[in-house]
Design a protein around this motif. Structure first.
Motif, PDB file in Angstrom:
ATOM      1  N   LYS A  30      24.673  43.333  69.607  1.00  0.00           N
ATOM      2  CA  LYS A  30      24.179  43.507  68.398  1.00  0.00           C
ATOM      3  C   LYS A  30      25.474  44.034  67.774  1.00  0.00           C
ATOM      4  CE  LYS A  30      20.628  46.532  67.745  1.00  0.00           C
ATOM      5  NZ  LYS A  30      19.281  47.109  68.007  1.00  0.00           N
ATOM      6  N   PRO A  31      25.638  43.077  66.333  1.00  0.00           N
ATOM      7  CA  PRO A  31      26.823  43.749  65.816  1.00  0.00           C
ATOM      8  C   PRO A  31      26.915  45.075  65.150  1.00  0.00           C
ATOM      9  CG  PRO A  31      25.585  41.876  64.551  1.00  0.00           C
ATOM     10  CD  PRO A  31      24.784  41.994  65.968  1.00  0.00           C
ATOM     11  N   ASP A  32      28.286  45.584  65.326  1.00  0.00           N
ATOM     12  CA  ASP A  32      28.463  46.832  64.504  1.00  0.00           C
ATOM     13  C   ASP A  32      27.437  47.993  64.831  1.00  0.00           C
ATOM     14  OD1 ASP A  32      30.754  46.270  63.194  1.00  0.00           O
ATOM     15  OD2 ASP A  32      29.637  44.970  61.905  1.00  0.00           O
ATOM     16  N   MET A  33      26.747  47.969  65.800  1.00  0.00           N
ATOM     17  CA  MET A  33      25.702  49.137  66.047  1.00  0.00           C
ATOM     18  C   MET A  33      26.322  49.986  67.393  1.00  0.00           C
ATOM     19  SD  MET A  33      23.117  50.066  64.699  1.00  0.00           S
ATOM     20  CE  MET A  33      21.740  49.124  63.869  1.00  0.00           C
ATOM     21  N   CYS A  34      27.523  49.476  68.013  1.00  0.00           N
ATOM     22  CA  CYS A  34      27.629  50.208  69.162  1.00  0.00           C
ATOM     23  C   CYS A  34      28.619  51.496  68.658  1.00  0.00           C
ATOM     24  CB  CYS A  34      28.631  49.498  70.136  1.00  0.00           C
ATOM     25  SG  CYS A  34      29.570  50.432  71.155  1.00  0.00           S
ATOM     26  N   ILE A  35      28.085  52.589  69.170  1.00  0.00           N
ATOM     27  CA  ILE A  35      28.887  53.979  69.155  1.00  0.00           C
ATOM     28  C   ILE A  35      29.785  54.469  70.178  1.00  0.00           C
ATOM     29  CG2 ILE A  35      27.094  54.876  67.474  1.00  0.00           C
ATOM     30  CD1 ILE A  35      25.996  56.217  69.886  1.00  0.00           C
ATOM     31  N   PRO A  53      21.849  53.847  74.061  1.00  0.00           N
ATOM     32  CA  PRO A  53      20.933  54.631  73.002  1.00  0.00           C
ATOM     33  C   PRO A  53      20.844  54.135  71.822  1.00  0.00           C
ATOM     34  CG  PRO A  53      23.131  55.431  73.003  1.00  0.00           C
ATOM     35  CD  PRO A  53      23.150  54.634  73.941  1.00  0.00           C
ATOM     36  N   ARG A  54      21.394  52.908  71.511  1.00  0.00           N
ATOM     37  CA  ARG A  54      21.278  52.154  70.170  1.00  0.00           C
ATOM     38  C   ARG A  54      20.615  50.854  70.424  1.00  0.00           C
ATOM     39  NH1 ARG A  54      23.707  54.403  65.833  1.00  0.00           N
ATOM     40  NH2 ARG A  54      24.064  56.506  66.153  1.00  0.00           N
ATOM     41  N   THR A  84      27.507  38.272  63.799  1.00  0.00           N
ATOM     42  CA  THR A  84      28.046  38.466  62.460  1.00  0.00           C
ATOM     43  C   THR A  84      28.952  39.946  62.430  1.00  0.00           C
ATOM     44  OG1 THR A  84      26.112  39.292  61.695  1.00  0.00           O
ATOM     45  CG2 THR A  84      26.580  36.961  60.995  1.00  0.00           C
ATOM     46  N   LEU A 111      30.725  43.231  60.115  1.00  0.00           N
ATOM     47  CA  LEU A 111      30.634  43.692  59.010  1.00  0.00           C
ATOM     48  C   LEU A 111      31.758  43.151  58.148  1.00  0.00           C
ATOM     49  CD1 LEU A 111      29.504  46.680  58.177  1.00  0.00           C
ATOM     50  CD2 LEU A 111      31.479  47.426  58.410  1.00  0.00           C
ATOM     51  N   TRP A 137      29.689  56.139  62.330  1.00  0.00           N
ATOM     52  CA  TRP A 137      30.694  55.513  63.190  1.00  0.00           C
ATOM     53  C   TRP A 137      30.988  54.533  62.711  1.00  0.00           C
ATOM     54  CZ3 TRP A 137      33.083  57.793  67.002  1.00  0.00           C
ATOM     55  CH2 TRP A 137      33.844  57.007  68.013  1.00  0.00           C
ATOM     56  N   TYR A 138      30.245  53.414  62.523  1.00  0.00           N
ATOM     57  CA  TYR A 138      30.665  51.914  62.254  1.00  0.00           C
ATOM     58  C   TYR A 138      31.387  51.844  61.047  1.00  0.00           C
ATOM     59  CZ  TYR A 138      26.494  50.909  59.385  1.00  0.00           C
ATOM     60  OH  TYR A 138      25.549  50.909  58.342  1.00  0.00           O
ATOM     61  N   PHE A 149      22.666  49.771  57.378  1.00  0.00           N
ATOM     62  CA  PHE A 149      21.770  49.641  58.575  1.00  0.00           C
ATOM     63  C   PHE A 149      22.318  50.942  59.573  1.00  0.00           C
ATOM     64  CE2 PHE A 149      25.731  47.151  59.198  1.00  0.00           C
ATOM     65  CZ  PHE A 149      26.178  47.553  60.349  1.00  0.00           C
ATOM     66  N   ASN A 150      21.560  51.099  60.288  1.00  0.00           N
ATOM     67  CA  ASN A 150      21.644  52.180  61.463  1.00  0.00           C
ATOM     68  C   ASN A 150      20.596  52.316  62.624  1.00  0.00           C
ATOM     69  OD1 ASN A 150      23.407  54.358  62.369  1.00  0.00           O
ATOM     70  ND2 ASN A 150      22.608  55.671  61.065  1.00  0.00           N
ATOM     71  N   SER A 151      20.860  52.944  63.527  1.00  0.00           N
ATOM     72  CA  SER A 151      19.738  53.239  64.579  1.00  0.00           C
ATOM     73  C   SER A 151      20.072  54.470  65.520  1.00  0.00           C
ATOM     74  CB  SER A 151      20.027  52.043  65.703  1.00  0.00           C
ATOM     75  OG  SER A 151      21.078  52.143  66.498  1.00  0.00           O
ATOM     76  N   ALA A 152      19.087  54.977  66.017  1.00  0.00           N
ATOM     77  CA  ALA A 152      19.483  56.184  66.766  1.00  0.00           C
ATOM     78  C   ALA A 152      18.137  56.345  67.633  1.00  0.00           C
ATOM     79  CB  ALA A 152      19.252  57.340  65.584  1.00  0.00           C
ATOM     80  N   THR A 206      15.389  51.990  64.594  1.00  0.00           N
ATOM     81  CA  THR A 206      16.157  51.106  64.141  1.00  0.00           C
ATOM     82  C   THR A 206      15.906  50.917  62.365  1.00  0.00           C
ATOM     83  OG1 THR A 206      16.061  49.891  66.083  1.00  0.00           O
ATOM     84  CG2 THR A 206      17.422  48.498  64.122  1.00  0.00           C
ATOM     85  N   THR A 207      16.944  50.707  61.600  1.00  0.00           N
ATOM     86  CA  THR A 207      16.736  50.530  60.177  1.00  0.00           C
ATOM     87  C   THR A 207      17.592  49.679  59.631  1.00  0.00           C
ATOM     88  OG1 THR A 207      16.219  52.024  58.223  1.00  0.00           O
ATOM     89  CG2 THR A 207      18.025  52.610  59.496  1.00  0.00           C
ATOM     90  N   HIS A 226      19.168  44.442  63.507  1.00  0.00           N
ATOM     91  CA  HIS A 226      19.276  44.706  62.188  1.00  0.00           C
ATOM     92  C   HIS A 226      19.978  43.790  61.526  1.00  0.00           C
ATOM     93  CE1 HIS A 226      22.972  45.703  64.406  1.00  0.00           C
ATOM     94  NE2 HIS A 226      23.598  45.538  63.016  1.00  0.00           N
ATOM     95  N   ALA A 227      20.924  42.798  62.446  1.00  0.00           N
ATOM     96  CA  ALA A 227      21.740  41.704  61.617  1.00  0.00           C
ATOM     97  C   ALA A 227      20.871  40.647  60.996  1.00  0.00           C
ATOM     98  CB  ALA A 227      22.806  41.393  62.486  1.00  0.00           C
TER      99      ALA A 227
END
Lengths: 382, 480
Positions: A310-315, A356-357, A375, A377, B329-330, B356-359, B367-368, B419-420
């Motif tokens: 999933k794009p850009d969600m990795c921490i 966790p994400r 896709t 950011l 972070w992103y 967007f974000n998740s936790a 997820t939002t 989320h994308a």
């Protein structure tokens, strides 16, 4: 709630037995000792003594030490599965995968080989022909496609051996990834994912270990294929060429067939592969030496299995990389938004499970679709 | 070209990597007070629990700095001299630069109550905080990998540094805390609570608001999370305002006084947000906004030419049009890349795009995307609770936010979503019916999880007006 991910925090790095403490070394020593006795019983002079695995098997009324091994193996998998499912059984994929894998071990790799001979023959001398393991295929079970084996087992079994190894296994790996075998059927993989699960984070993720893996595993794959071809050649011309026959299948310890058995079958798969679980992680054999994993990995690489990111969600937390038993640096792909297929991946699903994400997803999808989802950011170039 | 980057975090390291990829010959120096190695700050909670080791949360191999020829300086930056183009460092000669990137991140907001500076009170944001809490909860660091020298600079750290080491009360107490407290109902707060629960403690969790995390969750969603916290053994205090931390007579925290009374406390994690760590820039000529964020242009250049800012310390344009720091972070990663390209001379602009974000809140995945809890004009919410069977246990929740006919936001607990895809639908101005018809395309559940099924009567239910928050005027509907 629908729990797919890690349910509660783990205390992995606070438990010395899981992080190369004294107990881990003791367990490794015991496993190495057990495998040495099991495989080298005839060379150690233990026959008839208290340390003879054949004597243990006989005392339990089992035909051979290999059936005793199968029984212990099944018990270790059942115990390990209970440990695993208590921690990770909240995800359906984990429940099904472990359930099927343990079932295959108990039914196909223990019960059937134990009882089948009694249905086919009354002659104990013929029992070995019917002690057939349906869950193992060439080249992991390297003997299955030997000319000698194919001739001696019943025709149905011979056809199963050939079609299974050369048609079904590669095709399934193409469509579903090698996980169909390595994480759902195979006994080695099953033991690693149950009994070996407490140590999965110990697999090295360094670039050096990846380099070693690629060289080692493809070398063994080449040796497995080449040696099988040589055995067929020997079958054709061995009668006329005594020296060649002695080198290939002469029965001495240095003839090719015995050497492969000792080095790959006994030392790499058994003594090192399982003995080092508590120190180097549970997939030492699968990752670095298994010829079947290497072969199916090539089909996987060409096929449809992938891990979608999933794009850009990795921490970049590193849970995926840490808990990958094959030492794949999953995080490096996740943080660069890159859906990927690695030949080594056995599809255990733990990277997605501990994320966790919810960034990762195992899929069998045509490549195009996964790429469409990619896709980033938006960074606007002016 | 001499580039100096203040900060070894995600914005700084992303910028350094982007610079090195294009300019093999530039001199790149990274100044860090906190750590020898870049690590994932968002992963501190797993190290504290023991799920990961210190080494696990470093995304790169440790030879990265040598391989990339990044020079590392462990010191606290004390100020910038814009005219001389120099950085002043604590205990070291100043560093010259041609271009500078300020990526020094944020620091925890200190508790505004008396007693906030007592021993046994701290935040959970830095590597040094992690060390302190590891000592308090477990008696020392976890096994499997050395921590990256969090104390290398200790002698030089000023008393107000967020990276100063803290004394553990464990020895005096004779064990882990008996009355641990977490103050602040946000993400770091719930992480601290979860780790304490996993360590077998029963923390008291003060949330000032009447429901948990109201900027992200509505009352129904927050209730699900609160219930999960309580089921695991946390003592959640909603709507309780902390008034003071009380001295135990020896300079350590002994109790928390709130508007509901005084209760014992022997360890207090304050998690009431972060603020830009930019105090050292005051008077340097680099402009700061009212919140302390470094004022940046579209290309992340500060008020001084050749000085850029990225990450938590930079005030950037948000999705809603406001300008303020964005501690995520992103976005820090994206800003680091954009700042690097600006430093390389590219025409580039930081464009954040929709939110967007998740936790993960305890074991609930969240997820939002888009505008949620923004209290917009004409806002309606379509809310669905998925149950195992009618009246049975809750399986997941999904909230679709509408501005008029148009879907502008999503909020989901329990299931995984891409989320994308949601963001694309928001940009495509899809209506609710269309979105509910196509939901399966955004599903990101792990394999074998049964798909979400929305019964007809729920589908046709009219979206409802959100409960208004009386103290806020409605904001305008979105422009993107």
């Amino acid at each position: 709630m629908e729990l797919q991910g890690q349910n509660g925090l783990l205390a992995t790095f606070r438990e010395p037995w899981r992080t190369r403490g004294g107990v881990a070394y003791a367990v490794a020593g015991a496993l190495i000792g057990f495998y040495t006795l099991l495989y080298f019983r005839d060379h150690l002079g233990v026959a008839g003594g208290a340390l003879d695995p054949e004597a243990w098997a006989a005392a339990l009324g089992l035909r051979s030490r290999w059936l005793l091994y199968g029984a212990l193996y099944s018990l270790a998998m059942i115990g390990g599965a209970a440990y695993y499912l208590r921690r990770h059984g909240n995800a359906r994929y984990n429940r099904w995968r472990i359930g099927v894998n343990v079932g295959v071990q108990v039914v196909l790799a223990f019960t059937l080989p134990l009882v089948m001979p009694y249905f086919f023959t009354g002659d104990p001398g013929q029992f070995w022909k019917y002690e057939y393991y349906f869950s193992y295929f060439w080249p992991l079970d390297w003997y299955k496609l030997h000319p000698g084996s194919l001739q001696n087992v019943p025709v149905v079994f011979a056809i199963y051996s050939i079609v299974g190894a050369l048609v079904a296994a590669p095709l399934l790996a193409y469509f579903y990834g090698k996980r169909w075998y390595c994480s759902w059927v195979c006994g080695c993989g099953g033991l690693a994912n149950t009994f070996g699960d407490p140590w999965r984070h110990l697999t090295s993720t360094s670039t050096r270990s990846w380099r070693f893996e690629k060289r080692a595993v493809h070398t063994i794959m080449f040796l497995a294929i080449a040696s099988t071809l040589l055995l067929f050649l020997d079958h054709l011309v061995g009668d006329r060429n005594a020296t060649f026959h002695r080198l290939i299948d002469g029965g001495q310890w240095w003839s090719m067939k015995s050497l492969y058995g000792y080095v790959v079958g006994a030392i790499l798969a058994g003594v090192i592969g399982t003995g080092l679980y508590p120190l180097l992680g549970p997939r030492v054999w699968c990752r670095n030496f298994c010829p079947m994993a290497a072969l199916l990995g090539l089909f996987q690489k060409l096929g449809r299995f992938r891990i979608t990111v999933k794009p850009d969600m990795c921490i970049s937390c590193g849970n995926c990389t840490t808990y990958c038993e094959m030492g794949i640096d999953v995080r490096s792909y996740a943080q660069s938004n890159e859906s990927f297929t690695r030949a080594a991946c056995v599809g255990c699903g733990m990277c997605a499970h501990v994320c966790p994400r919810g960034v990762l997803k195992l899929e069998n999808a045509p490549k195009l679709q996964a790429d469409k989802k990619r896709t980033g950011l938006p960074v606007v170039n002016l | 070209m001499r580039v100096v980057i203040i900060g070894n975090g995600v914005a700084g390291i992303e910028a350094a990597l982007a610079l090195r990829a294009r300019e093999p010959a530039w001199s790149i120096t990274i100044v860090s007070e906190e750590s020898d190695h870049f690590f994932s700050r968002t992963a501190l909670m797993w190290v504290l629990s023991g799920q990961l080791s210190h080494r696990c949360i470093e995304p790169h191999e440790r030879d990265l700095y040598a391989r990339m020829r990044f020079e590392r300086v462990r010191a606290r930056a004390l100020g910038v001299d814009a005219a001389l183009r120099q950085i002043r460092l604590a205990g070291r000669p100043p560093l010259d630069f041609d271009q500078l990137l300020i990526a020094c991140g944020s620091r925890p907001r200190p508790g505004p109550w008396p007693g906030a500076e007592l021993d046994g009170v701290g935040a959970f944001v830095s590597l040094q905080d992690l060390e302190w809490l590891e000592a308090e909860l477990h008696g020392g660091p976890s096994r499997g990998g050395r921590p990256p020298n969090p104390d290398a600079h200790v002698a030089l750290a000023p008393a107000d540094s967020p990276y100063r080491p803290r004394t553990s009360l464990r020895a005096r107490r004779g064990g882990p805390p008996r009355h641990p407290v977490v103050i602040g109902g946000g993400l770091i707060g719930i992480e601290a609570v979860e780790v304490m629960l996993a360590a077998g403690l029963r923390p008291r969790f003060y949330v000032r608001e009447d429901s948990f995390w109201p900027v992200a969750l509505d009352a129904r969603e927050a209730a699900v999370v609160t219930e999960a916290l309580r089921a695991h053994g946390a003592d959640v205090r909603l709507g309780e305002h902390v008034e003071a931390l009380v001295d135990d007579g020896q300079g350590a925290v002994g109790a928390v006084r709130s508007d509901a009374g005084e209760e014992p406390c022997d360890l207090c994690v304050v998690a009431i947000g972060v603020e830009p760590n930019t105090g050292w820039l005051v008077g340097s000529g680099v402009s700061l906004d009212a919140r302390g964020g470094v004022v940046t242009s579209e290309r992340l250049e500060t008020s001084v030419e050749g000085i850029y800012a990225a990450g938590d310390c930079a005030a950037v344009r948000w999705f809603d049009g406001t300008t303020r720091p964005e501690p995520l972070w992103y976005t820090a990663r994206a800003q680091g890349r954009v700042a690097a390209r600006a430093m390389l001379g590219d025409s580039v602009r930081y464009d954040r795009g929709p939110w967007f974000n998740s936790a993960k809140l305890m074991d609930l995945e969240y997820t939002t995307a888009g505008l949620v809890n923004q209290h917009m004009e004409g806002e309606h919410n379509w809310f669905f609770e998925e149950r195992r069977e009618a009246g049975g246990a809750l399986r997941s929740t999904l909230r679709v936010v509408l501005a008029g006919e148009r879907v502008v936001g999503f909020n989901a607990l329990g299931r995984r979503w891409n989320h994308a895809v949601w963001v694309r639908w928001i940009e495509e101005r899809r209506p609710l019916g269309w979105v509910l018809d196509h939901l399966a395309e955004a599903a990101f559940d792990t394999e074998l999880v049964p798909p979400l099924v929305i019964p007809r009567e729920a589908r046709e239910r009219a979206p409802e007006r959100p409960a208004t928050r009386s103290n806020e005027a409605p904001v305008a509907a979105p422009r993107y």
